[in-house]
Write an enzyme that holds these catalytic residues in place. Structure first.
Site, PDB file in Angstrom:
ATOM      1  N   CYS A 131       0.843  -1.196   0.000  1.00  0.00           N
ATOM      2  CA  CYS A 131       0.000   0.000   0.000  1.00  0.00           C
ATOM      3  C   CYS A 131       0.877   1.246   0.000  1.00  0.00           C
ATOM      4  O   CYS A 131       1.439   1.636   1.029  1.00  0.00           O
ATOM      5  CB  CYS A 131      -0.922   0.000   1.223  1.00  0.00           C
ATOM      6  N   CYS A 134      -0.481   4.076   2.241  1.00  0.00           N
ATOM      7  CA  CYS A 134      -0.273   3.811   3.670  1.00  0.00           C
ATOM      8  C   CYS A 134       1.177   4.027   4.091  1.00  0.00           C
ATOM      9  O   CYS A 134       1.453   4.668   5.110  1.00  0.00           O
ATOM     10  CB  CYS A 134      -0.677   2.370   4.002  1.00  0.00           C
ATOM     11  N   ASP A 135       2.097   3.449   3.324  1.00  0.00           N
ATOM     12  CA  ASP A 135       3.487   3.367   3.771  1.00  0.00           C
ATOM     13  C   ASP A 135       4.470   4.234   2.993  1.00  0.00           C
ATOM     14  O   ASP A 135       5.639   4.349   3.383  1.00  0.00           O
ATOM     15  CB  ASP A 135       3.962   1.910   3.698  1.00  0.00           C
TER      16      ASP A 135
END
Length: 298
Positions: A131, A134-135
């Site tokens: 992701c 997300c990261d």
């Protein structure tokens, strides 16, 4: 008979359970793997409103604690069949148990497709991610690589290009399958380097990812320095068991809108398992909220 059977104890399923319990409805929640779903694999979550920083495991544990404090619980069971009955729905599990509920919430999630190479699982959270949204911020001004050739992969590469100093976009074919506008943007990006007709064959680094071994179609290998690897080769929903009750799209996702309703009255889909354009913790929680209030609304 339960008022509500929830299949899946990820963010969507647990949120649905919390809202149901707060409304005076006691649901049955079934889970066949780890409680908390995919988010438990994320070492750090920084994009959930109101929580500045938390690990995925802590986030999931918090949901479970909230559920149990309200008197709820999760039952282990792998669903193998579902069907409509006179006053609701019947769900059967692999261990021979049968449950009946007036409403059925499908919150089975979807799993990221993995590369299937050595050390991939070991390095999740230590350089390997699925992701970018997300990261990606953890790799600010560093070098990252994206694997994939569809629109999602190119979107990830473009997103990372705005954060990272350099992005490799690795694809096994000689052309991308993405929208032309995305391809044009990738080609115009100065810090994206396309590595075509190639695949990642090894992950290098002791405690965290430091390099990738890439092999092209002729068998030639080369090493790319990379702090992060983002795998964007698709998702795999597991919704076949619900096919008799819902419609699935070509990729296997349950067809349902923002009201989470499927073609069968009383059957709802929440979270990553349903058709949607954005799959994040916030959208999973939103779906769970909608579904958790179903019994009070019908």
């Amino acid at each position: 008979m339960y008022d509500m059977i929830i299949v899946g104890a990820g963010t969507a399923g647990l949120t649905a359970g919390i809202y149901a319990l707060r409304s005076g409805v006691k649901p049955l929640i079934l889970e066949c793997e780890a409680m908390g779903g995919q988010i438990t694999l994320s070492p750090c979550v920084e994009n959930y409103p109101g929580i500045a920083k938390i690990s995925g495991m802590e986030f999931a544990d918090g949901l479970m604690a909230q559920l149990t404090n309200l008197g709820g619980e999760v039952t282990f069971g792998r669903v193998i069949s579902t069907r409509k009955i006179d006053n609701g729905f019947e769900v059967c599990t692999e261990d021979g148990e049968t449950y009946e509920g007036k409403n059925l919430i499908i919150a089975s999630g979807a799993a990221h497709r993995h590369l299937g190479i050595e050390r991939e699982q070991e390095l999740i959270g230590r350089g390997v991610s699925y992701c970018a949204v997300c990261d990606g911020p953890f790799f600010k001004e560093k070098t990252a690589a994206v694997v994939g050739g569809g629109s999602a992969a190119l979107q990830d590469a473009l997103y990372l290009a705005g954060i990272c100093s350099k992005v490799y976009l690795i694809h096994r074919r000689d052309t991308f399958r993405a929208e032309k506008s995305l391809i044009d943007q990738v080609m115009a990006a100065e810090n994206i380097e396309c590595v075509m007709e190639s695949r990642v064959t090894a992950l290098i680094g002791e405690k965290k990812l430091t390099e990738l071994e890439v092999t092209n179609l002729s068998g030639e290998k080369k090493t790319l320095v990379a702090d992060g690897l983002f795998v964007a080769i698709g998702m795999e929903p597991h919704n076949e068991v619900f096919r008799d009750l819902v419609d699935l799209d070509e990729a296997g996702y349950v067809i349902a809108g923002e009201n989470c309703k499927t073609r069968t009255p009383g059957v709802y889909a929440a979270g990553d398992c349903r058709t949607k354009t954005v799959r994040q913790l916030t959208t999973a929680a939103a779906d769970g909220t909608v579904c958790g209030l179903v019994c009070k609304a019908v």
